[in-house]
Write a protein that holds these residues in place. Structure first.
Motif, mmCIF file in Angstrom:
data_model
loop_
_atom_site.group_PDB
_atom_site.id
_atom_site.type_symbol
_atom_site.label_atom_id
_atom_site.label_comp_id
_atom_site.label_asym_id
_atom_site.label_seq_id
_atom_site.Cartn_x
_atom_site.Cartn_y
_atom_site.Cartn_z
ATOM 1 N N GLY A 18 -9.659 19.685 2.830
ATOM 2 C CA GLY A 18 -9.630 20.437 1.582
ATOM 3 C C GLY A 18 -9.457 19.599 0.329
ATOM 4 N N LEU A 19 -8.806 18.451 0.451
ATOM 5 C CA LEU A 19 -8.647 17.568 -0.713
ATOM 6 C C LEU A 19 -9.997 17.281 -1.368
ATOM 7 N N ALA A 20 -11.003 17.016 -0.534
ATOM 8 C CA ALA A 20 -12.331 16.684 -1.068
ATOM 9 C C ALA A 20 -12.899 17.849 -1.870
ATOM 10 N N ASP A 21 -12.733 19.061 -1.355
ATOM 11 C CA ASP A 21 -13.248 20.235 -2.065
ATOM 12 C C ASP A 21 -12.625 20.331 -3.455
ATOM 13 N N VAL A 22 -11.310 20.138 -3.502
ATOM 14 C CA VAL A 22 -10.604 20.284 -4.770
ATOM 15 C C VAL A 22 -10.985 19.149 -5.729
ATOM 16 N N ALA A 23 -10.982 17.922 -5.220
ATOM 17 C CA ALA A 23 -11.302 16.781 -6.091
ATOM 18 C C ALA A 23 -12.746 16.868 -6.598
ATOM 19 N N THR A 212 1.637 21.084 -6.978
ATOM 20 C CA THR A 212 1.141 21.318 -5.646
ATOM 21 C C THR A 212 0.229 22.543 -5.724
ATOM 22 N N VAL A 213 -0.411 22.891 -4.593
ATOM 23 C CA VAL A 213 -1.603 23.724 -4.706
ATOM 24 C C VAL A 213 -1.377 25.236 -4.537
ATOM 25 N N SER A 214 -0.124 25.661 -4.589
ATOM 26 C CA SER A 214 0.163 27.097 -4.731
ATOM 27 C C SER A 214 1.610 27.253 -5.180
ATOM 28 N N VAL A 297 -12.218 27.771 11.364
ATOM 29 C CA VAL A 297 -12.803 26.522 10.850
ATOM 30 C C VAL A 297 -11.621 25.676 10.420
ATOM 31 N N SER A 298 -11.285 24.675 11.224
ATOM 32 C CA SER A 298 -9.985 24.051 10.981
ATOM 33 C C SER A 298 -9.827 22.736 11.719
ATOM 34 N N ARG A 299 -8.920 21.920 11.204
ATOM 35 C CA ARG A 299 -8.398 20.847 12.040
ATOM 36 C C ARG A 299 -7.613 21.542 13.158
ATOM 37 N N TRP A 302 -1.104 21.289 15.163
ATOM 38 C CA TRP A 302 0.113 22.087 15.192
ATOM 39 C C TRP A 302 0.330 22.752 13.835
ATOM 40 N N GLN A 303 0.084 21.977 12.744
ATOM 41 C CA GLN A 303 0.246 22.569 11.399
ATOM 42 C C GLN A 303 -0.558 23.853 11.280
ATOM 43 N N LYS A 304 -1.753 23.827 11.807
ATOM 44 C CA LYS A 304 -2.655 24.968 11.632
ATOM 45 C C LYS A 304 -2.369 26.084 12.648
ATOM 46 N N VAL A 325 -14.979 29.008 17.424
ATOM 47 C CA VAL A 325 -14.120 27.977 16.844
ATOM 48 C C VAL A 325 -14.954 26.762 16.446
ATOM 49 N N LEU A 326 -14.739 26.272 15.224
ATOM 50 C CA LEU A 326 -15.318 24.994 14.794
ATOM 51 C C LEU A 326 -14.166 24.103 14.362
ATOM 52 N N GLY A 327 -14.008 22.972 15.031
ATOM 53 C CA GLY A 327 -12.935 22.083 14.616
ATOM 54 C C GLY A 327 -12.747 20.946 15.579
ATOM 55 N N PRO A 377 -0.235 24.510 2.335
ATOM 56 C CA PRO A 377 -0.049 24.315 0.891
ATOM 57 C C PRO A 377 -0.883 25.281 0.052
ATOM 58 N N CYS A 378 -2.162 25.394 0.331
ATOM 59 C CA CYS A 378 -2.966 26.445 -0.289
ATOM 60 C C CYS A 378 -3.834 27.112 0.769
ATOM 61 N N GLY A 379 -4.729 26.307 1.352
ATOM 62 C CA GLY A 379 -5.726 26.888 2.246
ATOM 63 C C GLY A 379 -6.963 27.226 1.437
HETATM 64 N N1 LIG Z 1 -14.698 21.151 11.742
HETATM 65 C C1 LIG Z 1 -15.026 21.428 10.490
HETATM 66 N N2 LIG Z 1 -16.311 21.445 10.114
HETATM 67 C C2 LIG Z 1 -16.647 21.733 8.819
HETATM 68 N N3 LIG Z 1 -15.751 21.983 7.856
HETATM 69 C C3 LIG Z 1 -14.462 21.959 8.188
HETATM 70 C C4 LIG Z 1 -14.019 21.692 9.502
HETATM 71 N N4 LIG Z 1 -12.674 21.740 9.534
HETATM 72 C C5 LIG Z 1 -12.280 22.036 8.285
HETATM 73 N N5 LIG Z 1 -13.352 22.166 7.461
HETATM 74 C C6 LIG Z 1 -13.361 22.419 6.033
HETATM 75 O O1 LIG Z 1 -12.385 21.561 5.446
HETATM 76 C C7 LIG Z 1 -11.664 22.275 4.450
HETATM 77 C C8 LIG Z 1 -10.233 22.435 4.929
HETATM 78 O O2 LIG Z 1 -9.523 23.084 3.937
HETATM 79 P P1 LIG Z 1 -7.980 23.431 4.084
HETATM 80 O O3 LIG Z 1 -7.584 24.182 2.863
HETATM 81 O O4 LIG Z 1 -7.736 23.991 5.428
HETATM 82 O O5 LIG Z 1 -7.393 21.975 3.863
HETATM 83 P P2 LIG Z 1 -6.655 20.806 4.595
HETATM 84 O O6 LIG Z 1 -5.614 21.243 5.520
HETATM 85 O O7 LIG Z 1 -7.723 19.894 5.020
HETATM 86 O O8 LIG Z 1 -5.985 20.147 3.280
HETATM 87 C C9 LIG Z 1 -4.914 20.292 2.410
HETATM 88 O O9 LIG Z 1 -5.436 20.336 1.063
HETATM 89 C C10 LIG Z 1 -6.074 21.557 0.717
HETATM 90 C C11 LIG Z 1 -6.594 21.385 -0.707
HETATM 91 O O10 LIG Z 1 -5.571 21.401 -1.641
HETATM 92 C C12 LIG Z 1 -5.135 22.730 0.851
HETATM 93 O O11 LIG Z 1 -5.865 23.936 0.586
HETATM 94 C C13 LIG Z 1 -4.533 22.784 2.258
HETATM 95 O O12 LIG Z 1 -3.560 23.811 2.315
HETATM 96 C C14 LIG Z 1 -3.917 21.430 2.619
HETATM 97 O O13 LIG Z 1 -3.404 21.436 3.950
HETATM 98 C C15 LIG Z 1 -12.407 23.573 4.251
HETATM 99 O O14 LIG Z 1 -13.409 23.388 3.298
HETATM 100 C C16 LIG Z 1 -13.018 23.830 5.630
HETATM 101 O O15 LIG Z 1 -14.144 24.663 5.571
#
Ligand SMILES: Nc1ncnc2c1ncn2[C@@H]1O[C@H](COP(=O)(O)OP(=O)(O)O[C@H]2O[C@H](CO)[C@@H](O)[C@H](O)[C@H]2O)[C@@H](O)[C@H]1O
Length: 479
Positions: A18-23, A212-214, A297-299, A302-304, A325-327, A377-379
């Motif tokens: 998610g950091l990349a999306d925000v940045a 922080t993001v929320s 769609v997630s890592r 455990w956090q998730k 599931v994609l991850g 933190p946000c999601g």
């Molecule tokens: N296997 C996969 N294939 C394709 N896309 C995938 C993927 N796994 C994840 N993604 C994508 O990666 C991003 C993950 O976003 P999250 O908000 O869950 O952030 P993350 O935990 O990485 O980062 C942290 O930073 C962000 C940004 O501030 C916070 O929202 C978050 O709470 C915090 O933990 C989403 O765009 C999602 O679609």
């Protein structure tokens, strides 16, 4: 206003989370506020390949023992600065880990170099540009304010954004002499952290403001449960701490125009959404039985809360649901999902890996997205879900709690509900939430209202960009 943003990943050049999306989205959202944000990131091979021809606008003869250049390029409206330092960033693996998944042993040096380069830019390295303020993200850029304190830009305001306090960039004390910081930086006021060197810790001490993001996560990290050892320091810096919720890039995440999905649709043309559900079913080899498709769609960590979900998979299937599931992540969890897929052919599927286009199809084709995070933190995936009519089912924590309105009876009656929240984050907690989801799914009108309400939510950057702009202006006035 001229701002230097510093991040270790920036969409669409390089993304692991998610950091990349925000940045990648924030600079565009700030433009209407008269803010020019230039973003510095490392020159990983993929980044250099994607930017193509760029202009060298500055450099170092010796950055931690090697020459390095600052390249500038406009990439789809983003004003990008790349730290091209092949000795540090020209690697075969990902941005942080090698091909075997192990942290690069010189990560401290790689990201100290990113931070030092940023501090030098703030201090006048580039002949034609200096920023008014520097905004850095996460531990990889967190030494920037520390370097700035000891250099010519010591008076310039800095903002440090915490995207996830679990990742702190902590290294043994032996790295300190290699960081090119004066001895006084190895004290509790800067990077010294229980005898170690803490990159995030140093940044939190030295930055002018912390975000922080929320808003909920900003509160949570003040507690031992969520602060991960930094709660005391954050409490001491309370007046400079702010929670600003993330938005999403509404152009990239738009079901009306998304090239990654099977059929376009919108809130008033929902019929075609079914084509996406069909395409998704095909992709995951699902059978034709009716029932909701849940997605992830997630890592897989455990956090998730992925272990919690793994425990509840059989219930999803018994109730007539499917799970896509994609991850990737923890091998134990990957295996748990793989074995669930083997147990429930046609009902449970997993794609292990990272697939940006598929992540869009999952939002467009599934009925609900599951986010059972222990902390968040946000999601972002719940925000994509809202925009795509994919109902978020989330743990009541951090930014998930701030962005989703639970479909309790009062919220349903008032027609403001946008998803489901649950707590505690246990298999039983999730099962109870799933029971509510299945019940509402059986009422097509109520379900459609929930989707429509979600699709009306403002998940854009508009309000949050305004908040960042106000924060920057306040710091510049004070400065
Ligand atoms: N296997 C996969 N294939 C394709 N896309 C995938 C993927 N796994 C994840 N993604 C994508 O990666 C991003 C993950 O976003 P999250 O908000 O869950 O952030 P993350 O935990 O990485 O980062 C942290 O930073 C962000 C940004 O501030 C916070 O929202 C978050 O709470 C915090 O933990 C989403 O765009 C999602 O679609």
């Amino acid at each position: 206003m001229e701002i230097l943003s510093v991040a270790s990943e920036v969409f669409p050049l390089i993304k692991t989370g998610g950091l990349a999306d925000v940045a990648g989205a924030l600079p565009l959202a700030l433009k209407p506020h008269g803010i020019r944000m230039r973003t510095l990131l490392p020159g990983y091979p993929i980044v250099l390949q994607k930017i193509g021809k760029a202009t060298r606008i500055g450099g170092f003869d010796n950055l931690f023992g090697h020459p390095a250049s600052i390249l500038a390029v406009d990439h789809h409206g983003l004003d990008i600065l790349v730290l091209d330092a092949p000795a540090l960033f020209d690697r075969d693996g990902g941005p942080y880990v090698d091909k075997a998944g192990l942290d690069y042993p010189d990560n401290f040096r790689r990201f100290a170099a990113l931070s030092l380069a940023a501090a030098e830019i703030a201090g006048g390295l580039l002949p034609d540009w200096t920023p008014d303020l520097v905004h850095v993200h996460d531990w990889q850029a967190a030494l920037t304010p520390v370097y700035m304190r000891f250099g010519p830009a010591s008076g310039m305001p800095t903002v440090l954004t915490i995207h996830n306090i679990a990742f702190q960039g902590q290294f043994g004390p032996t790295v300190f002499p290699e960081l090119a910081l004066p001895p006084e930086a190895f004290t509790v006021d800067y990077v010294e952290y229980y005898g170690d060197v803490g990159f995030l810790k140093g940044g939190l001490q030295a930055a002018t403001a912390i975000t922080t993001v929320s808003p909920s996560y900003a509160q949570e990290i003040l507690t031992p449960e969520f602060g991960m050892g930094l709660e005391g320091l954050l409490a001491a810096r309370l007046s400079g701490l702010k929670g600003i919720v993330n938005g999403i890039d509404a152009d990239i995440w738009d079901p009306r125009t998304d090239p990654n999905i099977a059929a376009p649709y919108s809130a008033d043309k929902m019929k075609r959404r079914a084509e996406n559900k069909l395409a998704l079913s095909k992709r995951f080899g699902f059978d034709a039985a009716p029932g909701p498709i849940f997605s992830v769609v997630s890592r897989l960590t455990w956090q998730k809360g992925m272990d919690v979900l793994a425990e509840a998979i059989d219930d999803i299937v018994e109730n007539g649901g499917k799970l896509a599931v994609l991850g990737s992540g923890d091998p134990v969890l990957e295996n748990a999902f793989l074995s669930a897929a083997a147990r429930h052919p046609g009902r449970v599927g997993i794609v292990v890996g990272y697939d940006e286009p598929l992540s869009h199809l999952l939002q467009a084709g599934s009925d609900a997205i599951l986010i059972p995070s222990r902390f968040e933190p946000c999601g972002l995936t719940q925000l994509y879900g809202l925009r795509y009519g994919c109902v978020p089912v989330v743990a009541r924590t951090g930014g998930l709690a701030d962005t989703i309105i639970d479909a309790n009876e009062a919220a349903l009656a008032a027609r403001v509900a946008t998803g489901f929240q649950f707590s505690p984050v246990t298999a039983d907690g999730l099962r109870l939430a799933l029971r509510r989801v299945f019940a509402l799914y059986k009422e097509p009108k109520a379900w459609a209202r929930l989707q429509a309400q979600g699709m009306k939510s403002d998940v854009s950057w508009d309000k949050s960009a305004e908040r960042y702009a106000a924060l920057y202006s306040g710091l510049l006035v004070k400065g």
